[in-house]
Design an enzyme around this catalytic site. Structure first.
Site, PDB file in Angstrom:
ATOM      1  N   GLU A   1     -20.059  56.931  72.227  1.00 13.92           N
ATOM      2  CA  GLU A   1     -19.877  56.599  70.894  1.00 13.92           C
ATOM      3  C   GLU A   1     -18.700  55.843  70.616  1.00 13.92           C
ATOM      4  O   GLU A   1     -17.695  55.897  70.979  1.00 13.92           O
ATOM      5  CB  GLU A   1     -19.750  57.946  70.047  1.00 13.92           C
TER       6      GLU A   1
ATOM      7  N   ARG B   1     -28.207  67.843  57.927  1.00  7.15           N
ATOM      8  CA  ARG B   1     -29.551  68.200  57.779  1.00  7.15           C
ATOM      9  C   ARG B   1     -30.145  69.608  57.816  1.00  7.15           C
ATOM     10  O   ARG B   1     -31.037  70.174  57.342  1.00  7.15           O
ATOM     11  CB  ARG B   1     -30.616  67.097  58.646  1.00  7.15           C
TER      12      ARG B   1
ATOM     13  N   CYS C   1     -21.103  66.842  65.489  1.00  3.46           N
ATOM     14  CA  CYS C   1     -20.522  66.016  66.458  1.00  3.46           C
ATOM     15  C   CYS C   1     -19.726  64.882  65.912  1.00  3.46           C
ATOM     16  O   CYS C   1     -18.576  64.772  66.584  1.00  3.46           O
ATOM     17  CB  CYS C   1     -21.576  65.231  67.410  1.00  3.46           C
TER      18      CYS C   1
ATOM     19  N   HIS D   1     -22.306  61.417  73.781  1.00  5.53           N
ATOM     20  CA  HIS D   1     -23.762  62.349  73.368  1.00  5.53           C
ATOM     21  C   HIS D   1     -24.324  62.535  74.851  1.00  5.53           C
ATOM     22  O   HIS D   1     -24.526  61.377  75.480  1.00  5.53           O
ATOM     23  CB  HIS D   1     -24.452  61.851  72.333  1.00  5.53           C
TER      24      HIS D   1
END
Length: 224
Positions: free
Chosen positions: A79, A89, A142, A176
């Site tokens: 990342e 969400r 995250c 990730h």
């Protein structure tokens, strides 16, 4: 000192490959003579950063690599950017579901990883491990932890001191990982990787970061 963090399971899953990979990577690096601490973070907004900050104060690492699950991604994702936005969400493990909230009120819009993501990408590819540079860590826990980490490391006395007198500031970033093999129904076609491959990937990134202070230039962007 190297600090590795992964997450507890979330979203109804029985395992979280980020934590399994971190535990295995810590053993690989310790066998190579590195001093490594592995910490499991709760998948909870706010609390996850508090646990991370406690670990930073306790261990005073020179390098921090936080790891999370990105189910559905086919590669190890280094990342690049953490953004100051929580937009969940699904609820976290405590039932929290922040929408359009700042991770740090009035904080910078974003932070870049201070790890050599391009050099890490090159090293992973050389090791035959599928990898990519990702431009978004999402807006769930995250990214929340990634932003919290970079904000803490940038905050001087309010964050974490260098590990030793005269040493450079602590560097950190986020990776990730895909689903691990046991999470995916056989024949479903959903991307996954064995935990052993993920663990070696984390070890490769750590080794590269320890050996690299200035990142290399390598095309790894996206057009959409």
């Amino acid at each position: 000192m190297i600090l590795l963090t992964g997450f507890e399971p979330f979203g109804g899953e029985a395992v979280n490959p980020s934590w399994n990979a971190v535990e295995a990577a810590a053993k690989i690096l310790q066998a190579e003579g590195q001093v490594v601490a592995a910490v499991e973070l709760p998948c909870v907004f706010g609390q996850s950063i508090a646990v991370l900050e406690d670990a930073l104060q306790r261990y005073r690492p020179e390098l921090v690599l936080c790891v999370g699950q990105a189910g559905g991604r086919p590669r190890i994702s280094l990342e690049r950017v953490a953004i100051n936005c929580d937009d969940a969400r699904i609820p976290d493990n405590a039932g929290n579901r922040p929408v359009d909230q700042e991770v740090v009120p009035n904080g910078p819009a974003a932070y870049f990883s201070s790890l050599p993501v391009k050099a890490g990408l090159a090293a992973l590819r050389a090791a035959g491990i599928p990898a990519e540079v990702s431009q978004s860590a999402g807006t769930y826990v995250c990214n929340h932890v990634f932003y919290g980490l970079m904000h803490t490391l940038s905050s001087g006395p309010a964050g974490v001191e260098p590990p030793n007198e005269g040493s450079s500031a602590t560097r950190g970033g986020f990776i990730h990982v895909p689903y691990e093999t046991q999470q995916v129904p056989r024949g479903s076609g959903t991307p996954s990787l064995p935990v052993a491959v993920m663990a070696e990937a984390l070890a490769v990134v750590v080794r590269t970061a320890l050996a690299t202070t200035t990142d290399i230039k390598l095309p790894a962007g996206s057009v959409h």
